[in-house]
Scaffold this active site. Structure first.
Site, mmCIF file in Angstrom:
data_model
loop_
_atom_site.group_PDB
_atom_site.id
_atom_site.type_symbol
_atom_site.label_atom_id
_atom_site.label_comp_id
_atom_site.label_asym_id
_atom_site.label_seq_id
_atom_site.Cartn_x
_atom_site.Cartn_y
_atom_site.Cartn_z
ATOM 1 N N TYR A 235 0.837 -1.203 0.000
ATOM 2 C CA TYR A 235 0.000 0.000 0.000
ATOM 3 C C TYR A 235 0.872 1.254 0.000
ATOM 4 C CZ TYR A 235 -3.744 3.231 1.375
ATOM 5 O OH TYR A 235 -4.648 4.264 1.426
ATOM 6 N N LYS A 239 0.937 4.159 -2.972
ATOM 7 C CA LYS A 239 0.579 5.554 -2.739
ATOM 8 C C LYS A 239 1.760 6.491 -2.980
ATOM 9 C CE LYS A 239 -3.724 4.797 -1.922
ATOM 10 N NZ LYS A 239 -4.737 5.260 -2.894
#
Length: 331
Positions: A235, A239
């Site tokens: 993740y 991002k």
């Protein structure tokens, strides 16, 4: 002042009667009031969303009745921040919103439609999209998996010859695993949904915007895009990647009238469940930093930041990474 569903959780806990009712509710699930620290500023009603389907609306209604002698009093006014629609802000504009069936995406699609925009709402859940179109007029639903090219083609076909703005909201979390534990399955899925799909949709709309000489793109990043201690390896990488995509596109297309920005949320009370099989090592390492989140935001609060950056009000903003996190990033 009477306690209502719009009174904050903090106000309920600070009230003698309300506090006992909330403590009693928590005790039923083995929790304590300390667990509510990040959400004290949210309305009691938000517990229904946060419960991920475990708490029906009737529980909140019963709490309000119990605090008010068996009656549900009329709200004299919502506590805290209140969404204020800017009529006509998106008049004549076609806006694509991904992840539109729930959470931040739904709040964003709903607000743009209510502010006059024609919304192309994309999500993998056809059932939830249908519910959204019934709830909010002015929304065109396109169900599909945006990691597949045919779904991207369907979104562009629904938009037609004009795309004024794109909100890449769709995303998933990982299992909080550090790099040494991250499986191919977790990595591939998170990168595909959080980074590759937004890039491909950007790539698809940019020629349309370039031809028109204007456009606005908003990519939802995360606090995990600017730090290493907000989530797991996959993740965090996705991002960081979407922030890089945002900055590069802002540089390349700014002179052509296209603005590309990003919002980096902190904690958000959307009720979206975490993945199963969370990494014990990663969760333990991240826990102290997650507990430092000053407060959870509602999906509507994030939509306020997103729609501002998509609107003409943000005319002089390009390549910005806006931390919409309640101040978490400055702690």
């Amino acid at each position: 002042m009477a306690l209502t569903a719009r009174s904050t959780i903090g106000e309920w806990l600070n009230d003698k009667t309300g506090g006992e009712l909330i403590k009693g509710l928590l005790a039923q699930s083995g929790a304590n009031p300390d667990s509510l620290a990040p959400v004290l500023g949210l309305p009691l009603q938000q517990l229904v969303v946060l419960s991920q389907g475990q708490m029906p609306q009737s529980v909140v209604d019963d709490l309000v009745r119990a605090a008010n002698g068996g009656e549900i009093p009329e709200d004299t006014g919502p506590a805290g921040w209140v969404e204020k629609i800017t009529a006509g802000r998106f008049d004549g504009k076609t806006v694509i919103v991904t992840g539109a069936a729930s959470g931040i995406g739904k709040a964003t699609a709903s607000r743009i439609a209510r502010e006059g925009g024609r919304v192309i709402a994309a999500d993998i859940s056809a059932e939830k999209l249908d519910a959204l179109t019934q709830e909010v007029p002015g929304i065109v639903a396109v169900a599909g998996d945006l990691t597949k090219q045919d779904a991207i083609d369907a979104v562009l076909a629904a938009a037609g010859d004009r795309v004024d703005a794109l909100a890449n909201v769709a995303g998933i979390n990982d299992d909080f695993s550090p790099a040494g534990e991250t499986t191919d399955a977790v990595w591939d899925r998170v990168i595909a949904i959080n980074l590759t799909a937004p890039f491909k949709l950007m790539r698809a709309v940019l020629p349309v915007m370039e031809k028109a000489g204007h456009g606005a793109i908003l990519n939802v990043a995360s606090e995990a895009g600017v730090r290493g201690n907000a989530s797991g390896n996959a993740y965090t990488a996705s991002k960081h990647g979407i922030i890089g995509v945002t900055k590069s596109a802002a540089f390349m297309y700014g002179p052509k009238g296209i603005r590309v920005n990003s919002v980096a949320p902190g904690g958000v009370a959307t009720g979206i469940p975490m993945p199963p099989n969370m990494s014990e090592a990663g969760s333990a390492r991240l826990a102290p930093f997650q507990q430092a989140i000053p407060a959870l935001a509602t999906a509507e609060e994030l939509a306020a930041s997103i729609t501002f950056l998509l609107s003409d009000d943000a005319v002089n903003i390009n390549g910005a990474i806006v931390a919409s996190d309640g101040g978490w990033s400055v702690q």
